[in-house]
Design a protein around this motif. Structure first.
Motif, PDB file in Angstrom:
ATOM      1  N   UNK A 177      -6.042  -3.757   7.476  1.00  0.00           N
ATOM      2  CA  UNK A 177      -5.712  -3.145   6.192  1.00  0.00           C
ATOM      3  C   UNK A 177      -6.797  -3.352   5.138  1.00  0.00           C
ATOM      4  N   UNK A 178      -7.387  -4.536   5.115  1.00  0.00           N
ATOM      5  CA  UNK A 178      -8.349  -4.865   4.061  1.00  0.00           C
ATOM      6  C   UNK A 178      -9.611  -5.490   4.663  1.00  0.00           C
ATOM      7  N   UNK A 179     -10.764  -5.162   4.061  1.00  0.00           N
ATOM      8  CA  UNK A 179     -12.033  -5.707   4.525  1.00  0.00           C
ATOM      9  C   UNK A 179     -12.440  -6.970   3.769  1.00  0.00           C
ATOM     10  N   UNK A 180     -11.748  -7.239   2.672  1.00  0.00           N
ATOM     11  CA  UNK A 180     -12.088  -8.422   1.900  1.00  0.00           C
ATOM     12  C   UNK A 180     -11.376  -8.409   0.563  1.00  0.00           C
ATOM     13  N   UNK A 181     -11.772  -9.329  -0.309  1.00  0.00           N
ATOM     14  CA  UNK A 181     -11.092  -9.512  -1.598  1.00  0.00           C
ATOM     15  C   UNK A 181     -11.140  -8.253  -2.461  1.00  0.00           C
ATOM     16  N   UNK A 182     -12.352  -7.736  -2.720  1.00  0.00           N
ATOM     17  CA  UNK A 182     -12.495  -6.576  -3.604  1.00  0.00           C
ATOM     18  C   UNK A 182     -11.858  -5.331  -3.007  1.00  0.00           C
ATOM     19  N   UNK A 183     -11.961  -5.165  -1.680  1.00  0.00           N
ATOM     20  CA  UNK A 183     -11.356  -4.017  -1.008  1.00  0.00           C
ATOM     21  C   UNK A 183      -9.843  -4.060  -1.152  1.00  0.00           C
ATOM     22  N   UNK A 184      -9.272  -5.254  -1.022  1.00  0.00           N
ATOM     23  CA  UNK A 184      -7.825  -5.417  -1.163  1.00  0.00           C
ATOM     24  C   UNK A 184      -7.385  -5.074  -2.582  1.00  0.00           C
ATOM     25  N   UNK A 185      -8.120  -5.579  -3.560  1.00  0.00           N
ATOM     26  CA  UNK A 185      -7.761  -5.318  -4.965  1.00  0.00           C
ATOM     27  C   UNK A 185      -7.798  -3.824  -5.273  1.00  0.00           C
ATOM     28  N   UNK A 239       0.821  -1.224   0.000  1.00  0.00           N
ATOM     29  CA  UNK A 239       0.000   0.000   0.000  1.00  0.00           C
ATOM     30  C   UNK A 239       0.854   1.272   0.000  1.00  0.00           C
ATOM     31  N   UNK A 240       2.001   1.203  -0.653  1.00  0.00           N
ATOM     32  CA  UNK A 240       2.859   2.384  -0.784  1.00  0.00           C
ATOM     33  C   UNK A 240       3.184   2.575  -2.255  1.00  0.00           C
ATOM     34  N   UNK A 241       3.255   3.837  -2.678  1.00  0.00           N
ATOM     35  CA  UNK A 241       3.521   4.139  -4.083  1.00  0.00           C
ATOM     36  C   UNK A 241       4.921   3.684  -4.477  1.00  0.00           C
ATOM     37  N   UNK A 242       5.076   3.322  -5.726  1.00  0.00           N
ATOM     38  CA  UNK A 242       6.361   2.876  -6.237  1.00  0.00           C
ATOM     39  C   UNK A 242       7.431   3.952  -6.029  1.00  0.00           C
ATOM     40  N   UNK A 243       8.557   3.566  -5.483  1.00  0.00           N
ATOM     41  CA  UNK A 243       9.661   4.483  -5.254  1.00  0.00           C
ATOM     42  C   UNK A 243       9.637   5.154  -3.896  1.00  0.00           C
ATOM     43  N   UNK A 289      -7.538  -1.241  -3.139  1.00  0.00           N
ATOM     44  CA  UNK A 289      -6.504  -0.515  -2.414  1.00  0.00           C
ATOM     45  C   UNK A 289      -5.126  -0.727  -3.019  1.00  0.00           C
ATOM     46  N   UNK A 290      -4.837  -1.951  -3.464  1.00  0.00           N
ATOM     47  CA  UNK A 290      -3.546  -2.232  -4.098  1.00  0.00           C
ATOM     48  C   UNK A 290      -3.426  -1.441  -5.396  1.00  0.00           C
TER      49      UNK A 290
END
Length: 325
Positions: free
Chosen positions: A266-274, A59-63, A276-277
């Protein structure tokens, strides 16, 4: 964590068409599970590296974060140098439990679908592979949960993701059960089931057709182990592309910390994780660890099939020597 089930309607490693079943079905399922466990011993270091790469920069931006792991070979070297050779086999014991249970259930369920004639109808093989994979993933989910926790654990200097700091396999099971109850052992299963369904269906759809294509091209003998290796690599590309996003989500759901109400922080479930990522890390965030996923699939598929064939042939010989079919 997949292997191609070399059942009675699936092409075996050593022959272009399957031999008639001469092994007692429950024993056949057990041999398939043992074969997958044997392959796991060789491919587990790639599983450790894959877990670390998928948790790096969560959950952090690249770089915007320090990259301890920059690729498969470099990650293997970093883990080996820091944690030693034992570090490369972290989670092996519970990984073997997962392989045995998941693939035993998966191969057994798929073979049962074959016996019912489901796999012979159009799309039946895909559907059977997906359903069998989902059932195996659900039953074996607690083992995968503990495996993910243990493989993510390391010294602070190269740590990524949440560190659960379990003392071992049994301690991990007991700690999770005491803290979250029985349902806590199945936390993250909503990411594991679609992961195995997609991977199992894609592998079943591509391995046999790829092997037939290589055989028909007459580059190699149909009986050659190189034919199976090439087919496994072709299948590995398809599976890695389709399964890696689900694999990343599954790893994140399994490894996330929980609050006092036993809900993920961090995540509430499958769709929430997808979502947020994708928002924090971009679409490529869903393909972290794709390198070791692919590098692990081809040898794991070939090794598990090879071990399965060898054990099955020896069983047939033993039965014949005792005058039994």
């Amino acid at each position: 964590s997949l292997s191609f089930p070399s059942g009675p309607s699936s092409p075996s490693l050593t022959s272009p068409s399957s031999p008639p079943r001469t092994v007692w079905p429950p024993l056949d399922f057990a041999l398939g599970a043992v074969a997958c466990c044997a392959a796991c011993v060789f491919t587990n270091p790639l599983e450790v590296v894959k877990t670390r790469l998928q948790l790096q920069g969560e959950l952090r931006a690249r770089g915007s974060y320090q990259r301890h792991y920059r690729g498969v070979l470099q990650a293997l070297w970093v883990v080996g140098r820091t944690d030693g050779l034992r570090g490369l086999q972290k989670g092996l014991s519970v990984g073997l439990i997962y392989q045995g249970v998941m693939n035993g259930v998966r191969l057994g369920s798929y073979s049962y679908c074959e016996a019912l004639g489901i796999t012979s109808v159009p799309g039946g093989s895909l559907l059977s592979g997906a359903v069998a994979g989902a059932l195996g993933a659900f039953i074996a989910s607690p083992a995968y949960l503990v495996k993910t926790h243990l493989q993510a654990q390391t010294v602070e200097a190269i740590a990524v993701g949440h560190q659960h700091n379990h003392l071992g396999v049994s301690d991990a099971f007991v700690t999770i059960y005491r803290r979250e109850g029985l349902t806590g052992l199945w936390r993250g299963v909503n990411g594991a089931v679609p992961r195995v369904m997609v991977g199992s269906a894609a592998q079943l759809a591509t391995f046999a057709s790829a092997k037939d294509w290589v055989s028909r091209s007459q580059w190699l003998s149909p009986n050659s182990w190189l034919t199976a290796l090439i087919a496994a690599m072709i299948s590995g590309v398809a599976v890695a592309i389709t399964m890696t996003p689900f694999d990343v989500i599954s790893t994140r759901l399994y490894n996330q910390p929980v609050d006092e109400s036993h809900r993920g922080r961090l995540y509430h479930g499958f769709s929430d994780c997808m979502l947020k990522v994708c928002r924090a890390e971009g679409l490529l965030g869903l393909y972290k660890g794709m390198g070791p996923v692919f590098l692990r699939l081809a040898p794991h598929t070939v090794l598990s099939m090879l071990f399965w064939d060898l054990m099955r042939q020896q069983t047939v010989k033993n039965n014949q020597s005792h005058g039994r079919s």
